[in-house]
Design a protein around this motif. Structure first.
Motif, PDB file in Angstrom:
ATOM      1  N   LYS A 145      45.969  20.300  28.410  1.00  0.00           N
ATOM      2  CA  LYS A 145      46.118  19.957  29.822  1.00  0.00           C
ATOM      3  C   LYS A 145      47.563  20.077  30.300  1.00  0.00           C
ATOM      4  CE  LYS A 145      45.785  15.044  28.773  1.00  0.00           C
ATOM      5  NZ  LYS A 145      44.900  13.893  28.942  1.00  0.00           N
ATOM      6  N   ALA A 146      48.525  20.048  29.396  1.00  0.00           N
ATOM      7  CA  ALA A 146      49.925  20.261  29.776  1.00  0.00           C
ATOM      8  C   ALA A 146      50.158  21.687  30.276  1.00  0.00           C
ATOM      9  CB  ALA A 146      50.841  19.971  28.591  1.00  0.00           C
ATOM     10  N   ASP A 147      49.241  22.618  29.955  1.00  0.00           N
ATOM     11  CA  ASP A 147      49.368  24.009  30.365  1.00  0.00           C
ATOM     12  C   ASP A 147      48.676  24.316  31.693  1.00  0.00           C
ATOM     13  OD1 ASP A 147      50.788  25.018  28.003  1.00  0.00           O
ATOM     14  OD2 ASP A 147      48.938  24.498  26.939  1.00  0.00           O
ATOM     15  N   ILE A 148      47.988  23.337  32.271  1.00  0.00           N
ATOM     16  CA  ILE A 148      47.253  23.574  33.509  1.00  0.00           C
ATOM     17  C   ILE A 148      48.219  23.752  34.679  1.00  0.00           C
ATOM     18  CG2 ILE A 148      45.624  22.609  35.174  1.00  0.00           C
ATOM     19  CD1 ILE A 148      44.312  21.092  32.846  1.00  0.00           C
ATOM     20  N   GLY A 149      47.993  24.830  35.437  1.00  0.00           N
ATOM     21  CA  GLY A 149      48.799  25.079  36.617  1.00  0.00           C
ATOM     22  C   GLY A 149      48.117  24.663  37.903  1.00  0.00           C
ATOM     23  N   SER A 150      46.783  24.816  37.940  1.00  0.00           N
ATOM     24  CA  SER A 150      46.055  24.557  39.172  1.00  0.00           C
ATOM     25  C   SER A 150      44.638  24.095  38.861  1.00  0.00           C
ATOM     26  CB  SER A 150      45.992  25.852  39.997  1.00  0.00           C
ATOM     27  OG  SER A 150      45.202  25.689  41.142  1.00  0.00           O
ATOM     28  N   VAL A 151      44.162  23.149  39.660  1.00  0.00           N
ATOM     29  CA  VAL A 151      42.783  22.665  39.543  1.00  0.00           C
ATOM     30  C   VAL A 151      42.178  22.579  40.939  1.00  0.00           C
ATOM     31  CG1 VAL A 151      41.268  20.782  38.789  1.00  0.00           C
ATOM     32  CG2 VAL A 151      43.344  21.292  37.500  1.00  0.00           C
ATOM     33  N   GLN A 152      40.979  23.120  41.072  1.00  0.00           N
ATOM     34  CA  GLN A 152      40.171  22.908  42.272  1.00  0.00           C
ATOM     35  C   GLN A 152      39.094  21.900  41.897  1.00  0.00           C
ATOM     36  OE1 GLN A 152      38.513  26.430  44.091  1.00  0.00           O
ATOM     37  NE2 GLN A 152      40.201  27.648  43.291  1.00  0.00           N
ATOM     38  N   VAL A 153      39.011  20.810  42.645  1.00  0.00           N
ATOM     39  CA  VAL A 153      37.990  19.790  42.426  1.00  0.00           C
ATOM     40  C   VAL A 153      36.997  19.887  43.572  1.00  0.00           C
ATOM     41  CG1 VAL A 153      37.525  17.319  42.178  1.00  0.00           C
ATOM     42  CG2 VAL A 153      39.693  18.274  41.320  1.00  0.00           C
ATOM     43  N   TRP A 154      35.739  20.023  43.223  1.00  0.00           N
ATOM     44  CA  TRP A 154      34.685  20.049  44.224  1.00  0.00           C
ATOM     45  C   TRP A 154      33.828  18.816  44.062  1.00  0.00           C
ATOM     46  CZ3 TRP A 154      32.686  25.700  43.221  1.00  0.00           C
ATOM     47  CH2 TRP A 154      33.665  26.608  43.609  1.00  0.00           C
ATOM     48  N   LEU A 155      33.635  18.080  45.134  1.00  0.00           N
ATOM     49  CA  LEU A 155      32.799  16.880  45.131  1.00  0.00           C
ATOM     50  C   LEU A 155      31.597  17.094  46.044  1.00  0.00           C
ATOM     51  CD1 LEU A 155      35.556  14.128  45.464  1.00  0.00           C
ATOM     52  CD2 LEU A 155      34.298  14.765  43.388  1.00  0.00           C
ATOM     53  N   ALA A 156      30.434  16.675  45.577  1.00  0.00           N
ATOM     54  CA  ALA A 156      29.234  16.759  46.406  1.00  0.00           C
ATOM     55  C   ALA A 156      29.291  15.755  47.550  1.00  0.00           C
ATOM     56  CB  ALA A 156      27.981  16.538  45.554  1.00  0.00           C
ATOM     57  N   VAL A 174      30.382  16.440  40.691  1.00  0.00           N
ATOM     58  CA  VAL A 174      31.739  16.979  40.590  1.00  0.00           C
ATOM     59  C   VAL A 174      31.728  18.268  39.760  1.00  0.00           C
ATOM     60  CG1 VAL A 174      32.283  15.522  38.591  1.00  0.00           C
ATOM     61  CG2 VAL A 174      34.153  16.429  39.999  1.00  0.00           C
ATOM     62  N   GLU A 175      32.579  19.189  40.158  1.00  0.00           N
ATOM     63  CA  GLU A 175      32.833  20.416  39.407  1.00  0.00           C
ATOM     64  C   GLU A 175      34.318  20.712  39.541  1.00  0.00           C
ATOM     65  OE1 GLU A 175      31.317  25.072  39.034  1.00  0.00           O
ATOM     66  OE2 GLU A 175      30.373  23.733  40.484  1.00  0.00           O
ATOM     67  N   MET A 176      34.931  21.212  38.469  1.00  0.00           N
ATOM     68  CA  MET A 176      36.360  21.532  38.514  1.00  0.00           C
ATOM     69  C   MET A 176      36.602  22.927  37.963  1.00  0.00           C
ATOM     70  SD  MET A 176      38.217  18.009  37.344  1.00  0.00           S
ATOM     71  CE  MET A 176      37.660  16.425  37.991  1.00  0.00           C
ATOM     72  N   ILE A 177      37.516  23.639  38.620  1.00  0.00           N
ATOM     73  CA  ILE A 177      37.927  24.975  38.203  1.00  0.00           C
ATOM     74  C   ILE A 177      39.404  24.915  37.867  1.00  0.00           C
ATOM     75  CG2 ILE A 177      38.189  27.374  38.918  1.00  0.00           C
ATOM     76  CD1 ILE A 177      35.851  26.923  40.821  1.00  0.00           C
ATOM     77  N   VAL A 178      39.761  25.458  36.710  1.00  0.00           N
ATOM     78  CA  VAL A 178      41.123  25.347  36.191  1.00  0.00           C
ATOM     79  C   VAL A 178      41.729  26.727  35.952  1.00  0.00           C
ATOM     80  CG1 VAL A 178      42.461  24.599  34.173  1.00  0.00           C
ATOM     81  CG2 VAL A 178      40.666  23.125  35.099  1.00  0.00           C
ATOM     82  N   ILE A 179      43.003  26.852  36.288  1.00  0.00           N
ATOM     83  CA  ILE A 179      43.806  27.992  35.873  1.00  0.00           C
ATOM     84  C   ILE A 179      44.977  27.405  35.083  1.00  0.00           C
ATOM     85  CG2 ILE A 179      45.226  29.962  36.566  1.00  0.00           C
ATOM     86  CD1 ILE A 179      43.574  30.016  39.182  1.00  0.00           C
ATOM     87  N   ALA A 180      45.168  27.930  33.878  1.00  0.00           N
ATOM     88  CA  ALA A 180      46.223  27.410  32.995  1.00  0.00           C
ATOM     89  C   ALA A 180      47.051  28.577  32.457  1.00  0.00           C
ATOM     90  CB  ALA A 180      45.602  26.645  31.831  1.00  0.00           C
ATOM     91  N   ARG A 181      48.201  28.243  31.950  1.00  0.00           N
ATOM     92  CA  ARG A 181      49.014  29.273  31.304  1.00  0.00           C
ATOM     93  C   ARG A 181      48.552  29.430  29.868  1.00  0.00           C
ATOM     94  NH1 ARG A 181      53.727  28.057  27.955  1.00  0.00           N
ATOM     95  NH2 ARG A 181      53.589  25.862  27.421  1.00  0.00           N
ATOM     96  N   ASN A 182      48.731  30.609  29.353  1.00  0.00           N
ATOM     97  CA  ASN A 182      48.431  30.890  27.957  1.00  0.00           C
ATOM     98  C   ASN A 182      49.702  30.651  27.160  1.00  0.00           C
ATOM     99  OD1 ASN A 182      47.796  31.904  25.481  1.00  0.00           O
ATOM    100  ND2 ASN A 182      47.225  33.935  26.193  1.00  0.00           N
ATOM    101  N   PRO A 183      49.789  29.550  26.423  1.00  0.00           N
ATOM    102  CA  PRO A 183      51.038  29.251  25.720  1.00  0.00           C
ATOM    103  C   PRO A 183      51.347  30.221  24.570  1.00  0.00           C
ATOM    104  CG  PRO A 183      49.352  27.680  25.097  1.00  0.00           C
ATOM    105  CD  PRO A 183      48.780  28.527  26.191  1.00  0.00           C
ATOM    106  N   HIS A 184      50.390  31.086  24.253  1.00  0.00           N
ATOM    107  CA  HIS A 184      50.558  32.021  23.135  1.00  0.00           C
ATOM    108  C   HIS A 184      50.775  33.456  23.602  1.00  0.00           C
ATOM    109  CE1 HIS A 184      49.351  28.668  20.675  1.00  0.00           C
ATOM    110  NE2 HIS A 184      48.284  28.534  21.420  1.00  0.00           N
ATOM    111  N   SER A 185      51.042  33.639  24.900  1.00  0.00           N
ATOM    112  CA  SER A 185      51.144  34.999  25.416  1.00  0.00           C
ATOM    113  C   SER A 185      52.479  35.657  25.104  1.00  0.00           C
ATOM    114  CB  SER A 185      50.905  35.008  26.923  1.00  0.00           C
ATOM    115  OG  SER A 185      51.940  34.301  27.586  1.00  0.00           O
ATOM    116  N   GLY A 186      53.416  34.881  24.588  1.00  0.00           N
ATOM    117  CA  GLY A 186      54.672  35.463  24.145  1.00  0.00           C
ATOM    118  C   GLY A 186      55.713  35.403  25.193  1.00  0.00           C
TER     119      GLY A 186
END
Length: 119
Positions: free
Chosen positions: A58-69, A107-119
């Motif tokens: 979770k330290a690598d997460i850049g953005s989260v979209q939270v959708w609530l019904a 609830v539904e969540m969409i995450v974009i995170a960085r790849n810590p192993h991408s070099g």
């Protein structure tokens, strides 16, 4: 640039890693009869598990979209979120009210995170 799919299925992958970024599919709760607290805990646990499969956290997460019904669940979702979020590395976040795909899903969540192993 490499592209890696995590748990691909006939309709979608659980996550896709493209170079520096990890895109998670919408993470949903397991128990559609549970309240917002339990459903949010389940969604966040699913996010943790998918990120772990990608070699991230979770330290690598850049953005989260939270959708609530139902936006009246905002405070209940936030109470669980606040206990889970990495306070040293909080992501950007947006929350909106939408009609979710299945009855009982709160609830539904969409995450974009960085790849810590991408070099």
């Amino acid at each position: 640039m490499t592209l890696t799919r995590i748990d691909p299925g006939p309709r979608m992958s659980e996550a896709v890693i493209i170079g520096d970024l990890i895109f998670l599919a919408g993470q949903v709760p397991d128990d559609l009869t549970a309240d917002i607290t339990v459903q949010t805990q389940q969604v966040l646990a699913n996010i943790d598990a998918v990120l772990a499969q990608a070699g991230a956290s979770k330290a690598d997460i850049g953005s989260v979209q939270v959708w609530l019904a139902d936006m009246s669940d905002f405070a209940g979702m936030n109470a669980v979120w606040d206990a889970w979020v990495d306070r040293a590395n909080p992501p950007a976040r947006a929350t909106g009210g939408v009609a979710l795909a299945r009855p009982g899903m709160r609830v539904e969540m969409i995450v974009i995170a960085r790849n810590p192993h991408s070099g």
